[in-house]
Design a protein around this motif. Structure first.
Motif, short mmCIF file in Angstrom:
data_model
loop_
_atom_site.label_atom_id
_atom_site.label_comp_id
_atom_site.label_asym_id
_atom_site.label_seq_id
_atom_site.Cartn_x
_atom_site.Cartn_y
_atom_site.Cartn_z
N GLY A 2 0.78 -1.24 0.00
CA GLY A 2 0.00 0.00 0.00
C GLY A 2 0.81 1.28 0.00
O GLY A 2 0.39 2.27 0.60
N ALA A 4 1.66 4.19 -2.27
CA ALA A 4 1.29 4.77 -3.57
C ALA A 4 2.33 5.81 -4.00
O ALA A 4 2.61 5.93 -5.19
N SER A 8 2.27 8.72 1.04
CA SER A 8 1.57 7.60 1.68
C SER A 8 2.03 7.40 3.12
O SER A 8 3.21 7.59 3.44
N ILE A 9 1.11 6.95 3.96
CA ILE A 9 1.48 6.57 5.32
C ILE A 9 2.54 5.46 5.26
O ILE A 9 3.50 5.46 6.04
N GLN A 29 -0.41 -2.55 -6.60
CA GLN A 29 -1.69 -3.09 -7.07
C GLN A 29 -1.63 -3.66 -8.48
O GLN A 29 -2.37 -4.59 -8.80
N PHE A 33 1.03 0.63 -11.57
CA PHE A 33 1.38 1.27 -10.29
C PHE A 33 2.81 0.88 -9.88
O PHE A 33 3.53 1.67 -9.29
N ASP A 53 -3.12 -7.25 -6.57
CA ASP A 53 -4.39 -6.53 -6.43
C ASP A 53 -5.24 -7.40 -5.50
O ASP A 53 -5.60 -8.54 -5.86
N VAL A 54 -5.54 -6.88 -4.31
CA VAL A 54 -6.20 -7.72 -3.30
C VAL A 54 -7.63 -8.12 -3.67
O VAL A 54 -8.21 -8.98 -3.01
N SER A 80 -1.50 -1.44 4.41
CA SER A 80 -1.80 0.00 4.39
C SER A 80 -2.66 0.30 3.17
O SER A 80 -2.32 1.16 2.36
N THR A 133 -6.11 2.17 10.75
CA THR A 133 -7.51 2.51 10.85
C THR A 133 -7.64 3.98 11.22
O THR A 133 -6.65 4.71 11.29
N LYS A 151 -13.77 0.52 8.50
CA LYS A 151 -12.76 0.56 9.57
C LYS A 151 -13.26 -0.12 10.84
O LYS A 151 -12.48 -0.75 11.56
N ALA A 177 -4.61 6.08 13.06
CA ALA A 177 -3.78 7.25 12.76
C ALA A 177 -4.61 8.51 12.67
O ALA A 177 -5.72 8.50 12.13
N PRO A 179 -5.37 12.22 10.98
CA PRO A 179 -5.42 12.48 9.54
C PRO A 179 -4.11 13.01 8.97
O PRO A 179 -3.44 13.81 9.59
N ILE A 180 -3.80 12.52 7.77
CA ILE A 180 -2.60 12.95 7.02
C ILE A 180 -3.03 13.12 5.57
O ILE A 180 -3.78 12.28 5.05
N THR A 182 -3.01 12.45 2.14
CA THR A 182 -2.48 11.45 1.20
C THR A 182 -3.45 11.36 0.03
O THR A 182 -4.51 11.99 0.04
N ALA A 184 -5.35 8.78 -0.82
CA ALA A 184 -6.63 8.21 -0.38
C ALA A 184 -7.43 9.25 0.40
O ALA A 184 -8.64 9.40 0.20
P1 NAP Z 1 -2.54 6.10 -0.03
O1 NAP Z 1 -1.18 6.64 -0.07
O2 NAP Z 1 -3.49 6.49 -1.13
O3 NAP Z 1 -2.48 4.50 0.12
C1 NAP Z 1 -3.59 3.66 -0.14
C2 NAP Z 1 -3.05 2.41 -0.79
O4 NAP Z 1 -4.09 1.45 -1.00
C3 NAP Z 1 -2.44 2.69 -2.16
O5 NAP Z 1 -1.10 2.27 -2.20
C4 NAP Z 1 -3.30 1.85 -3.08
O6 NAP Z 1 -2.56 1.27 -4.14
C5 NAP Z 1 -3.76 0.74 -2.16
N1 NAP Z 1 -4.86 0.01 -2.77
C6 NAP Z 1 -6.11 0.46 -3.07
N2 NAP Z 1 -6.81 -0.52 -3.68
C7 NAP Z 1 -6.00 -1.61 -3.75
C8 NAP Z 1 -6.16 -2.92 -4.26
N3 NAP Z 1 -7.29 -3.35 -4.85
N4 NAP Z 1 -5.11 -3.81 -4.16
C9 NAP Z 1 -3.96 -3.42 -3.58
N5 NAP Z 1 -3.74 -2.18 -3.09
C10 NAP Z 1 -4.76 -1.28 -3.17
O7 NAP Z 1 -3.29 6.57 1.32
P2 NAP Z 1 -2.93 6.42 2.89
O8 NAP Z 1 -3.68 7.51 3.53
O9 NAP Z 1 -1.49 6.28 3.08
O10 NAP Z 1 -3.69 5.07 3.26
C11 NAP Z 1 -3.06 3.96 3.89
C12 NAP Z 1 -3.96 3.41 4.98
O11 NAP Z 1 -4.01 4.35 6.06
C13 NAP Z 1 -5.40 3.18 4.56
O12 NAP Z 1 -5.89 2.01 5.18
C14 NAP Z 1 -6.11 4.40 5.15
O13 NAP Z 1 -7.49 4.21 5.34
C15 NAP Z 1 -5.36 4.52 6.44
N6 NAP Z 1 -5.51 5.79 7.16
C16 NAP Z 1 -5.26 6.97 6.53
C17 NAP Z 1 -5.39 8.16 7.21
C18 NAP Z 1 -5.13 9.47 6.53
O14 NAP Z 1 -5.57 10.50 7.05
N7 NAP Z 1 -4.43 9.51 5.42
C19 NAP Z 1 -5.77 8.16 8.57
C20 NAP Z 1 -6.00 6.93 9.21
C21 NAP Z 1 -5.87 5.74 8.49
P3 NAP Z 1 -2.50 2.01 -5.59
O15 NAP Z 1 -1.94 3.38 -5.38
O16 NAP Z 1 -1.59 1.10 -6.32
O17 NAP Z 1 -3.90 2.03 -6.06
#
Ligand code: NAP
Length: 246
Positions: A2, A4, A8-9, A29, A33, A53-54, A80, A133, A151, A177, A179-180, A182, A184
């Protein structure tokens, strides 16, 4: 699993793990990517990126067997991964479509369940799993909608999976976590307002950083946390403990 891009986190987590001396391998994925992220991953790993790809039937088991053949045993796994249609991360939760509900839960929650089912293939000496989460699972956060429901299911999964995998010496935990910004997160309507509100409410009066989360992750997946499993650790500058500010 995860990463991206550099926002990304998972990027923060990889940085912290590298500082702790961990050897890392990554999945992406799709081939497309994989190409986009390869240069960034090269900062952390000399290994090829594995495609997973999950949502594809059998792909998790296949990739674990491939990793086992090409790299061998692993000691930890970071999940992630999350996804939802951004058109439904706004407005009322009751408007969520069945299709997006199932897709969101499939990618953001079920994927961890399937990963844990096949994990003993590549984690033969025990180890640990960590997922991410967010507080929206506990209290209503505007626009978080179906992702909040995913979540909640993910957090409950962490407990059941920890119970299942304990006999293999594998621990399963989550970081909730703060918010950051990113890729997503940018799909959530008015996310910058959420960032501001969380910062103002937090006892530490700031938003979390990738490093805050990465370092907590390094602790939880390492042997320093050997007696901790099935837990949700808030890494949010304390904002989740505050009920109200005036
Ligand atoms: P991110 O950089 O967009 O990462 C999300 C990742 O999920 C991407 O690498 C994406 O891969 C992957 N993904 C989506 N669909 C997929 C699939 N079908 N198969 C495999 N991989 C897939 O965003 P992030 O914020 O770091 O998110 C990471 C985690 O932290 C998530 O669970 C998110 O809910 C959680 N989180 C985020 C925050 C926040 O504020 N940012 C806060 C708390 C928790 P691709 O890029 O290749 O599509």
């Amino acid at each position: 699993m995860g990463m991206a891009n550099k926002f990304s986190i998972a990027y923060g987590i990889a940085g912290s793990l590298k500082n702790q001396g961990a050897a890392l391998i990554f999945t992406a994925q799709s081939e497309r990517f994989k190409e986009k992220i390869s240069d960034t991953i090269a900062e952390f790993s000399k290994h090829d990126v594995f495609v997973c790809d999950v949502t594809n039937e059998g792909e998790i088991e296949r990739v674990f067997k491939e990793i086992n053949d090409r790299v061998g045993n692993i000691d930890f796994l970071v999940h992630s991964i999350a996804f939802s249609d951004k058109n439904e991360l706004r407005g009322q939760y009751s408007q969520t479509t069945r299709e997006n509900f199932l897709n969101t839960l499939n990618i953001s929650c079920y994927s961890l369940t399937e990963i844990c089912r096949f994990l003993p293939i590549i984690m033969k000496d025990g180890g640990s799993v960590l997922t991410l989460t967010y507080y929206g699972s506990e209290k209503v956060v505007p626009n978080y909608n179906v992702m909040a429901v995913a979540k909640s299911a993910l957090e409950t999964s962490v407990k059941y999976l920890a119970n299942d995998l304990g006999e293999y010496g594998i621990r399963v935990n989550a970081i909730s976590a703060g918010p950051i910004k990113t890729l997503a997160a940018s799909g959530i309507h008015e996310f910058s307002k959420i960032l501001e509100l969380e910062r103002d409410r937090a006892p530490l009066k700031r938003n979390v950083t990738q490093k805050d989360i990465g370092d907590a992750c390094s602790f939880l997946i390492s042997d320093m946390a050997s007696g901790i499993t099935g837990q949700i650790l808030h890494v949010d500058c304390g904002s989740s403990i505050v009920g109200m500010t005036i």
